[in-house]
Write a protein that holds these residues in place. Structure first.
Motif, PDB file in Angstrom:
ATOM      1  N   VAL A 138       0.994  -1.246   0.045  1.00 25.09           N
ATOM      2  CA  VAL A 138       0.132  -0.014  -0.005  1.00 25.09           C
ATOM      3  C   VAL A 138       0.804   1.081   0.001  1.00 25.09           C
ATOM      4  CG1 VAL A 138      -1.935  -0.899   0.942  1.00 25.09           C
ATOM      5  CG2 VAL A 138      -0.146   0.029   2.431  1.00 25.09           C
ATOM      6  N   ASP A 139       2.267   1.254   0.248  1.00 23.26           N
ATOM      7  CA  ASP A 139       3.036   2.288   0.263  1.00 23.26           C
ATOM      8  C   ASP A 139       3.453   2.704  -1.313  1.00 23.26           C
ATOM      9  OD1 ASP A 139       3.242   2.412   2.795  1.00 23.26           O
ATOM     10  OD2 ASP A 139       4.995   1.072   2.928  1.00 23.26           O
ATOM     11  N   HIS A 140       3.045   1.888  -2.033  1.00 16.43           N
ATOM     12  CA  HIS A 140       3.271   2.021  -3.636  1.00 16.43           C
ATOM     13  C   HIS A 140       2.164   2.571  -4.185  1.00 16.43           C
ATOM     14  CE1 HIS A 140       7.198  -0.194  -3.345  1.00 16.43           C
ATOM     15  NE2 HIS A 140       6.372  -1.148  -2.834  1.00 16.43           N
ATOM     16  N   PRO A 141       2.206   3.678  -4.962  1.00 16.40           N
ATOM     17  CA  PRO A 141       0.948   4.116  -5.571  1.00 16.40           C
ATOM     18  C   PRO A 141       0.377   2.988  -6.684  1.00 16.40           C
ATOM     19  CG  PRO A 141       3.138   5.228  -6.506  1.00 16.40           C
ATOM     20  CD  PRO A 141       3.342   4.098  -5.536  1.00 16.40           C
ATOM     21  N   LEU A 142      -0.970   3.236  -6.755  1.00 12.23           N
ATOM     22  CA  LEU A 142      -1.604   2.283  -7.662  1.00 12.23           C
ATOM     23  C   LEU A 142      -1.122   2.827  -9.258  1.00 12.23           C
ATOM     24  CD1 LEU A 142      -5.130   2.186  -6.119  1.00 12.23           C
ATOM     25  CD2 LEU A 142      -3.263   0.265  -6.218  1.00 12.23           C
ATOM     26  N   PRO A 143      -1.118   1.662 -10.240  1.00 14.33           N
ATOM     27  CA  PRO A 143      -0.880   1.952 -11.483  1.00 14.33           C
ATOM     28  C   PRO A 143      -1.801   3.238 -12.219  1.00 14.33           C
ATOM     29  CG  PRO A 143      -1.175  -0.445 -11.180  1.00 14.33           C
ATOM     30  CD  PRO A 143      -1.553   0.521  -9.954  1.00 14.33           C
ATOM     31  N   GLU A 144      -1.364   3.774 -13.246  1.00 12.11           N
ATOM     32  CA  GLU A 144      -2.059   4.905 -14.082  1.00 12.11           C
ATOM     33  C   GLU A 144      -3.123   4.085 -14.871  1.00 12.11           C
ATOM     34  OE1 GLU A 144      -1.998   8.207 -14.254  1.00 12.11           O
ATOM     35  OE2 GLU A 144      -0.242   8.096 -12.150  1.00 12.11           O
ATOM     36  N   CYS A 145      -2.898   3.042 -15.317  1.00 14.13           N
ATOM     37  CA  CYS A 145      -4.096   2.412 -16.065  1.00 14.13           C
ATOM     38  C   CYS A 145      -5.233   1.880 -15.384  1.00 14.13           C
ATOM     39  CB  CYS A 145      -3.257   1.124 -16.817  1.00 14.13           C
ATOM     40  SG  CYS A 145      -4.611   0.082 -17.741  1.00 14.13           S
ATOM     41  N   PRO A 146      -6.441   2.323 -15.668  1.00 14.85           N
ATOM     42  CA  PRO A 146      -7.606   1.800 -14.701  1.00 14.85           C
ATOM     43  C   PRO A 146      -7.770   0.347 -14.492  1.00 14.85           C
ATOM     44  CG  PRO A 146      -8.090   3.392 -16.267  1.00 14.85           C
ATOM     45  CD  PRO A 146      -7.005   3.152 -16.499  1.00 14.85           C
ATOM     46  N   ILE A 147      -7.413  -0.409 -15.699  1.00 12.65           N
ATOM     47  CA  ILE A 147      -7.538  -1.864 -15.669  1.00 12.65           C
ATOM     48  C   ILE A 147      -6.526  -2.230 -14.460  1.00 12.65           C
ATOM     49  CG2 ILE A 147      -7.494  -4.120 -16.899  1.00 12.65           C
ATOM     50  CD1 ILE A 147      -8.771  -2.545 -19.090  1.00 12.65           C
ATOM     51  N   ALA A 148      -5.339  -1.851 -14.922  1.00  6.00           N
ATOM     52  CA  ALA A 148      -4.200  -2.307 -13.842  1.00  6.00           C
ATOM     53  C   ALA A 148      -4.330  -2.212 -12.585  1.00  6.00           C
ATOM     54  CB  ALA A 148      -2.745  -1.732 -14.430  1.00  6.00           C
ATOM     55  N   ARG A 149      -5.005  -0.879 -12.120  1.00  5.71           N
ATOM     56  CA  ARG A 149      -5.708  -0.436 -10.977  1.00  5.71           C
ATOM     57  C   ARG A 149      -6.281  -1.559 -10.148  1.00  5.71           C
ATOM     58  NH1 ARG A 149      -5.609   4.778 -12.524  1.00  5.71           N
ATOM     59  NH2 ARG A 149      -7.805   4.872 -12.728  1.00  5.71           N
ATOM     60  N   PHE A 150      -7.522  -1.929 -11.202  1.00  7.69           N
ATOM     61  CA  PHE A 150      -8.557  -2.827 -10.831  1.00  7.69           C
ATOM     62  C   PHE A 150      -8.099  -4.089 -10.372  1.00  7.69           C
ATOM     63  CE2 PHE A 150     -11.470  -6.218 -11.872  1.00  7.69           C
ATOM     64  CZ  PHE A 150     -12.628  -6.082 -11.235  1.00  7.69           C
ATOM     65  N   THR A 154      -4.933  -5.010  -9.530  1.00 11.00           N
ATOM     66  CA  THR A 154      -4.153  -4.738  -8.407  1.00 11.00           C
ATOM     67  C   THR A 154      -4.844  -4.937  -7.173  1.00 11.00           C
ATOM     68  OG1 THR A 154      -2.671  -3.298  -9.463  1.00 11.00           O
ATOM     69  CG2 THR A 154      -2.090  -3.173  -7.073  1.00 11.00           C
ATOM     70  N   VAL A 155      -5.744  -4.307  -6.883  1.00  9.00           N
ATOM     71  CA  VAL A 155      -6.654  -4.365  -5.887  1.00  9.00           C
ATOM     72  C   VAL A 155      -7.440  -5.672  -5.718  1.00  9.00           C
ATOM     73  CG1 VAL A 155      -8.631  -3.215  -4.566  1.00  9.00           C
ATOM     74  CG2 VAL A 155      -6.949  -1.868  -5.736  1.00  9.00           C
ATOM     75  N   LEU A 156      -8.174  -6.039  -7.076  1.00  9.25           N
ATOM     76  CA  LEU A 156      -8.993  -7.315  -6.892  1.00  9.25           C
ATOM     77  C   LEU A 156      -7.947  -8.445  -7.494  1.00  9.25           C
ATOM     78  CD1 LEU A 156     -12.380  -5.572  -7.694  1.00  9.25           C
ATOM     79  CD2 LEU A 156     -11.699  -6.573  -5.641  1.00  9.25           C
ATOM     80  N   ASP A 157      -6.936  -8.678  -6.885  1.00  8.68           N
ATOM     81  CA  ASP A 157      -5.960  -9.723  -7.494  1.00  8.68           C
ATOM     82  C   ASP A 157      -6.452 -11.255  -6.954  1.00  8.68           C
ATOM     83  OD1 ASP A 157      -5.219  -9.265  -4.997  1.00  8.68           O
ATOM     84  OD2 ASP A 157      -3.282  -9.919  -5.397  1.00  8.68           O
ATOM     85  N   GLY A 158      -6.535 -12.034  -8.007  1.00  8.17           N
ATOM     86  CA  GLY A 158      -6.881 -13.402  -7.336  1.00  8.17           C
ATOM     87  C   GLY A 158      -8.306 -13.525  -7.210  1.00  8.17           C
ATOM     88  N   PRO A 159      -8.698 -15.103  -6.837  1.00  8.49           N
ATOM     89  CA  PRO A 159      -9.941 -15.273  -7.079  1.00  8.49           C
ATOM     90  C   PRO A 159     -10.661 -14.990  -5.611  1.00  8.49           C
ATOM     91  CG  PRO A 159      -8.737 -17.248  -6.785  1.00  8.49           C
ATOM     92  CD  PRO A 159      -7.813 -16.198  -7.043  1.00  8.49           C
ATOM     93  N   TRP A 160      -9.771 -15.064  -4.628  1.00  6.63           N
ATOM     94  CA  TRP A 160     -10.508 -14.509  -3.147  1.00  6.63           C
ATOM     95  C   TRP A 160     -10.865 -13.366  -3.339  1.00  6.63           C
ATOM     96  CZ3 TRP A 160     -11.830 -18.847  -1.104  1.00  6.63           C
ATOM     97  CH2 TRP A 160     -10.941 -19.964  -1.080  1.00  6.63           C
ATOM     98  N   ALA A 161     -10.486 -12.477  -3.895  1.00  5.31           N
ATOM     99  CA  ALA A 161     -10.688 -10.943  -3.680  1.00  5.31           C
ATOM    100  C   ALA A 161     -12.103 -10.794  -4.037  1.00  5.31           C
ATOM    101  CB  ALA A 161      -9.846  -9.991  -4.417  1.00  5.31           C
ATOM    102  N   THR A 162     -12.467 -11.189  -5.224  1.00  2.24           N
ATOM    103  CA  THR A 162     -13.722 -11.230  -5.938  1.00  2.24           C
ATOM    104  C   THR A 162     -14.759 -11.823  -5.217  1.00  2.24           C
ATOM    105  OG1 THR A 162     -13.383 -12.772  -7.626  1.00  2.24           O
ATOM    106  CG2 THR A 162     -12.966 -10.627  -8.333  1.00  2.24           C
ATOM    107  N   LEU A 163     -14.378 -12.917  -4.615  1.00  2.00           N
ATOM    108  CA  LEU A 163     -15.474 -13.845  -3.963  1.00  2.00           C
ATOM    109  C   LEU A 163     -15.623 -13.156  -2.616  1.00  2.00           C
ATOM    110  CD1 LEU A 163     -13.937 -17.429  -4.863  1.00  2.00           C
ATOM    111  CD2 LEU A 163     -16.059 -16.391  -5.726  1.00  2.00           C
TER     112      LEU A 163
END
Length: 114
Positions: free
Chosen positions: A4-16, A18-27
């Motif tokens: 979380v110390d790193h800024p999120l990527p500029e690309c909106p899809i990459a930001r999405f 980054t935050v919702l990585d892996g199956p557990w996040a969406t579940l």
């Protein structure tokens, strides 16, 4: 340095992603769409998720503004996790994913290609 110390990527899809990585996040989001849940309720609804993974995902969601954590001054203590309005807007994303999978990804797709 934590992620979380790193800024999120500029690309909106990459930001999405980054935050919702892996199956557990969406579940986890899917489970919280039905209303506030306690940690133990989320673990029971997601067989196979480790407490560490669930905790780290919930913390990331709090830091990115998708989830709120409310601690109630009760005995025994009670903590609930709930989607923010931004988190609730993921409902349309998950519904679209489910629609696509039902339409274009048959349940036996991997078996047919093996």
């Amino acid at each position: 340095m934590s992620e979380v110390d790193h800024p999120l990527p500029e690309c909106p899809i990459a930001r999405f992603l980054t935050v919702l990585d892996g199956p557990w996040a969406t579940l986890i989001v899917r489970e919280l769409l039905t209303g506030p849940k306690r940690f133990t309720q989320l673990r029971a609804a997601l067989p196979g998720i480790s407490p560490k993974t669930l905790s780290s995902r919930l913390q990331r969601f709090q830091q990115t503004g998708l989830v709120t954590r409310t601690a109630y001054a009760e005995i025994p203590p009670r903590v609930e996790y709930e989607l923010t309005p931004a988190g609730h807007r993921l409902d349309v994303v998950l519904a679209t994913m489910a629609d696509w999978a039902e339409r274009d990804l048959p349940r036996n797709a991997l078996q047919n290609n093996a």
